[in-house]
Design a protein around this motif. Structure first.
Motif, PDB file in Angstrom:
ATOM      1  N   TYR A 170       0.835  -1.195   0.000  1.00 52.85           N
ATOM      2  CA  TYR A 170       0.000   0.000   0.000  1.00 52.85           C
ATOM      3  C   TYR A 170       0.876   1.254   0.000  1.00 52.85           C
ATOM      4  CZ  TYR A 170      -4.122  -2.806   1.299  1.00 52.85           C
ATOM      5  OH  TYR A 170      -5.158  -3.700   1.319  1.00 52.85           O
ATOM      6  N   PRO A 171       0.344   2.384  -0.481  1.00 55.31           N
ATOM      7  CA  PRO A 171       1.113   3.642  -0.428  1.00 55.31           C
ATOM      8  C   PRO A 171       1.593   3.979   0.985  1.00 55.31           C
ATOM      9  CG  PRO A 171      -0.822   3.918  -1.818  1.00 55.31           C
ATOM     10  CD  PRO A 171      -0.940   2.564  -1.189  1.00 55.31           C
ATOM     11  N   SER A 172       0.855   3.525   1.996  1.00 56.89           N
ATOM     12  CA  SER A 172       1.243   3.770   3.385  1.00 56.89           C
ATOM     13  C   SER A 172       2.445   2.929   3.804  1.00 56.89           C
ATOM     14  CB  SER A 172       0.076   3.449   4.310  1.00 56.89           C
ATOM     15  OG  SER A 172      -0.247   2.063   4.239  1.00 56.89           O
ATOM     16  N   GLY A 173       2.775   1.908   2.993  1.00 55.84           N
ATOM     17  CA  GLY A 173       3.885   1.025   3.324  1.00 55.84           C
ATOM     18  C   GLY A 173       3.454  -0.335   3.836  1.00 55.84           C
ATOM     19  N   GLY A 174       2.174  -0.486   4.164  1.00 55.48           N
ATOM     20  CA  GLY A 174       1.677  -1.775   4.651  1.00 55.48           C
ATOM     21  C   GLY A 174       1.543  -2.794   3.538  1.00 55.48           C
ATOM     22  N   ARG A 215       9.862  -0.535   9.366  1.00 55.29           N
ATOM     23  CA  ARG A 215       9.039   0.639   9.648  1.00 55.29           C
ATOM     24  C   ARG A 215       9.711   1.935   9.217  1.00 55.29           C
ATOM     25  NH1 ARG A 215       6.491  -1.020  15.607  1.00 55.29           N
ATOM     26  NH2 ARG A 215       5.591  -3.002  14.909  1.00 55.29           N
ATOM     27  N   LEU A 216      10.291   1.893   8.033  1.00 58.83           N
ATOM     28  CA  LEU A 216      10.922   3.080   7.449  1.00 58.83           C
ATOM     29  C   LEU A 216       9.958   3.707   6.452  1.00 58.83           C
ATOM     30  CD1 LEU A 216      14.509   1.663   6.771  1.00 58.83           C
ATOM     31  CD2 LEU A 216      13.753   3.038   8.720  1.00 58.83           C
ATOM     32  N   SER A 217       9.924   5.007   6.384  1.00 57.09           N
ATOM     33  CA  SER A 217       8.995   5.701   5.487  1.00 57.09           C
ATOM     34  C   SER A 217       9.643   6.078   4.159  1.00 57.09           C
ATOM     35  CB  SER A 217       8.441   6.955   6.161  1.00 57.09           C
ATOM     36  OG  SER A 217       9.492   7.846   6.501  1.00 57.09           O
ATOM     37  N   GLU A 218      10.983   6.097   4.111  1.00 61.19           N
ATOM     38  CA  GLU A 218      11.669   6.482   2.876  1.00 61.19           C
ATOM     39  C   GLU A 218      12.790   5.510   2.564  1.00 61.19           C
ATOM     40  OE1 GLU A 218      13.030  10.478   3.059  1.00 61.19           O
ATOM     41  OE2 GLU A 218      11.022  11.343   3.231  1.00 61.19           O
ATOM     42  N   ARG A 219      12.995   5.292   1.273  1.00 60.41           N
ATOM     43  CA  ARG A 219      14.089   4.431   0.821  1.00 60.41           C
ATOM     44  C   ARG A 219      15.423   5.110   1.098  1.00 60.41           C
ATOM     45  NH1 ARG A 219      14.722   1.096  -4.467  1.00 60.41           N
ATOM     46  NH2 ARG A 219      12.461   1.212  -4.483  1.00 60.41           N
ATOM     47  N   PRO A 220      16.350   4.430   1.782  1.00 64.14           N
ATOM     48  CA  PRO A 220      17.650   5.048   2.067  1.00 64.14           C
ATOM     49  C   PRO A 220      18.434   5.272   0.778  1.00 64.14           C
ATOM     50  CG  PRO A 220      17.673   2.727   2.654  1.00 64.14           C
ATOM     51  CD  PRO A 220      16.257   3.063   2.313  1.00 64.14           C
ATOM     52  N   VAL A 249       4.430  10.227 -25.098  1.00 66.41           N
ATOM     53  CA  VAL A 249       3.226  10.268 -24.273  1.00 66.41           C
ATOM     54  C   VAL A 249       3.508   9.740 -22.872  1.00 66.41           C
ATOM     55  CG1 VAL A 249       0.873   9.363 -24.027  1.00 66.41           C
ATOM     56  CG2 VAL A 249       1.724  10.035 -26.277  1.00 66.41           C
ATOM     57  N   ALA A 250       4.475   8.822 -22.767  1.00 63.39           N
ATOM     58  CA  ALA A 250       4.754   8.123 -21.500  1.00 63.39           C
ATOM     59  C   ALA A 250       5.682   8.938 -20.620  1.00 63.39           C
ATOM     60  CB  ALA A 250       5.367   6.760 -21.794  1.00 63.39           C
ATOM     61  N   GLY A 251       5.125   9.787 -19.793  1.00 60.41           N
ATOM     62  CA  GLY A 251       5.946  10.563 -18.869  1.00 60.41           C
ATOM     63  C   GLY A 251       5.660  10.159 -17.435  1.00 60.41           C
ATOM     64  N   GLY A 252       6.319  10.815 -16.512  1.00 61.70           N
ATOM     65  CA  GLY A 252       6.034  10.603 -15.104  1.00 61.70           C
ATOM     66  C   GLY A 252       6.900   9.556 -14.458  1.00 61.70           C
ATOM     67  N   LYS A 253       6.899   9.564 -13.132  1.00 67.13           N
ATOM     68  CA  LYS A 253       7.689   8.639 -12.340  1.00 67.13           C
ATOM     69  C   LYS A 253       6.797   7.598 -11.697  1.00 67.13           C
ATOM     70  CE  LYS A 253      11.101  12.183 -11.083  1.00 67.13           C
ATOM     71  NZ  LYS A 253      11.746  12.889  -9.953  1.00 67.13           N
ATOM     72  N   GLY A 254       7.414   6.531 -11.222  1.00 65.09           N
ATOM     73  CA  GLY A 254       6.675   5.515 -10.488  1.00 65.09           C
ATOM     74  C   GLY A 254       6.438   5.950  -9.053  1.00 65.09           C
ATOM     75  N   SER A 255       5.855   5.060  -8.273  1.00 69.86           N
ATOM     76  CA  SER A 255       5.604   5.367  -6.866  1.00 69.86           C
ATOM     77  C   SER A 255       6.909   5.373  -6.086  1.00 69.86           C
ATOM     78  CB  SER A 255       4.650   4.332  -6.267  1.00 69.86           C
ATOM     79  OG  SER A 255       5.296   3.078  -6.164  1.00 69.86           O
ATOM     80  N   ARG A 256       6.880   5.878  -4.863  1.00 67.92           N
ATOM     81  CA  ARG A 256       8.101   5.970  -4.072  1.00 67.92           C
ATOM     82  C   ARG A 256       8.595   4.601  -3.628  1.00 67.92           C
ATOM     83  NH1 ARG A 256       7.446   6.457   1.845  1.00 67.92           N
ATOM     84  NH2 ARG A 256       5.284   6.033   2.398  1.00 67.92           N
ATOM     85  N   TYR A 257       7.736   3.584  -3.670  1.00 65.37           N
ATOM     86  CA  TYR A 257       8.163   2.258  -3.238  1.00 65.37           C
ATOM     87  C   TYR A 257       8.740   1.436  -4.385  1.00 65.37           C
ATOM     88  CZ  TYR A 257       6.157   2.953   1.340  1.00 65.37           C
ATOM     89  OH  TYR A 257       5.896   3.426   2.582  1.00 65.37           O
ATOM     90  N   GLY A 258       8.496   1.836  -5.627  1.00 64.62           N
ATOM     91  CA  GLY A 258       9.011   1.096  -6.768  1.00 64.62           C
ATOM     92  C   GLY A 258       9.897   1.962  -7.631  1.00 64.62           C
ATOM     93  N   THR A 259      10.393   1.396  -8.716  1.00 61.45           N
ATOM     94  CA  THR A 259      11.254   2.138  -9.627  1.00 61.45           C
ATOM     95  C   THR A 259      10.635   2.262 -11.018  1.00 61.45           C
ATOM     96  OG1 THR A 259      12.437   0.115 -10.219  1.00 61.45           O
ATOM     97  CG2 THR A 259      13.348   1.426  -8.423  1.00 61.45           C
TER      98      THR A 259
END
Length: 278
Positions: free
Chosen positions: A26-30, A69-74, A213-223
């Motif tokens: 989940y976006p929350s990390g769960g 329980r980390l919120s950001e990728r090191p 047409v394909a722009g943008g980044k993925g979510s913070r949990y993926g690449t």
């Protein structure tokens, strides 16, 4: 999103399913335990129908973040690799539990790019894939994130699991790659920015305009992002193979895709798998 049966003529014996981190975490990390269960259910059902399925799963670092329980990728590579080590063991444990619930055996393959670059190692890994599939066991594949790094003379990283899934599909002679993502398919504009963006149901070739047409980044949990998915589709099309990009919100959608329903974007060579309008 269409629901007509048999609109797509998919004649599939062996397929690769790729799930992104956004499906599993989940976006929350769960952890999205429901999605993991539905993924195991759908793939086990296909195996019961006699199909051969390879699962390429992202999520090791995302699951590792959740475990600690980390919120950001090191930023440090060594810390990311340690997270991948922790997350991969937890991820495969979850897969073992859920696939066992549906009486389906799995095996794990952690790969680096150089496995495919050298004929001897490539043959060995192909033998492993074929042996597992012949025994009705689902190979679960991920990049070996704990050791894969970018080096000048020795390629080990795939860069992303979208590319990895396409490489696995072409090397294992899979008929179809189903890529489950956090978007329902490929649109003619960014649907997050343009309310009138339209889903493109079928694409036969990918060119510079498609990539534009394909722009943008993925979510913070993926690449992954849309560009990497197009790159994977380009690999499949160049090898005269098919790929479907669809939402991974409910992985059981795999069963609808194989039933021929018009879901997501279908990347298919011209003239292959003719559409039956009805």
């Amino acid at each position: 999103m269409g629901t007509q049966l048999n609109q797509r003529n998919l004649d599939v014996k062996r397929l690769v399913v790729k799930v992104g981190t956004s499906t599993l975490v989940y976006p929350s990390g769960g952890l999205n335990l429901s999605a993991i269960d539905q993924l195991a259910f759908a793939i086990s059902t296909l195996c019961g129908q006699g199909k051969e399925v390879i699962l390429v799963s992202s999520g090791a670092i995302g699951v590792g973040l959740n475990a600690l329980r980390l919120s950001e990728r090191p930023k440090a590579i060594s810390e990311q690799q340690a997270l991948a080590s922790i997350g991969q063991s937890k991820l495969i444990t979850l897969f073992n539990q859920r696939f066992a619930h549906y009486n389906q055996m799995i095996g794990q393959l952690l790969l680096t790019h150089d496995v495919f670059d050298f004929p001897a190692s490539n043959q060995h890994v192909m033998d492993t894939f074929n042996t597992l599939l012949s025994k009705h066991i689902v190979p679960i594949v991920n990049e070996n994130d704990s050791i894969a790094v970018d080096e000048m003379d020795h390629r080990t990283k795939f860069g992303d699991n979208d590319q990895l899934s396409a490489i696995v599909a072409t090397h294992t002679d899979a008929d179809l790659l189903i890529m489950l993502s956090d978007i329902e398919g490929f649109y003619d504009a960014n649907p997050l920015k343009h309310d009138d963006a339209q889903l493109i149901p079928t694409i036969h070739q990918i060119d510079d305009e498609t990539y534009a047409v394909a722009g943008g980044k993925g979510s913070r949990y993926g690449t992954g992002g849309m560009v990497t998915k197009l790159t994977a589709a380009e690999i499949m099309l160049a090898d005269q193979r098919q790929m479907i990009l669809a939402s991974g919100a409910d992985p059981a959608i795999i069963l609808d895709i194989l039933a021929g329903k018009s879901i997501g974007t279908w990347f298919t060579p011209e003239g292959k798998g003719a559409v039956q309008h009805g």
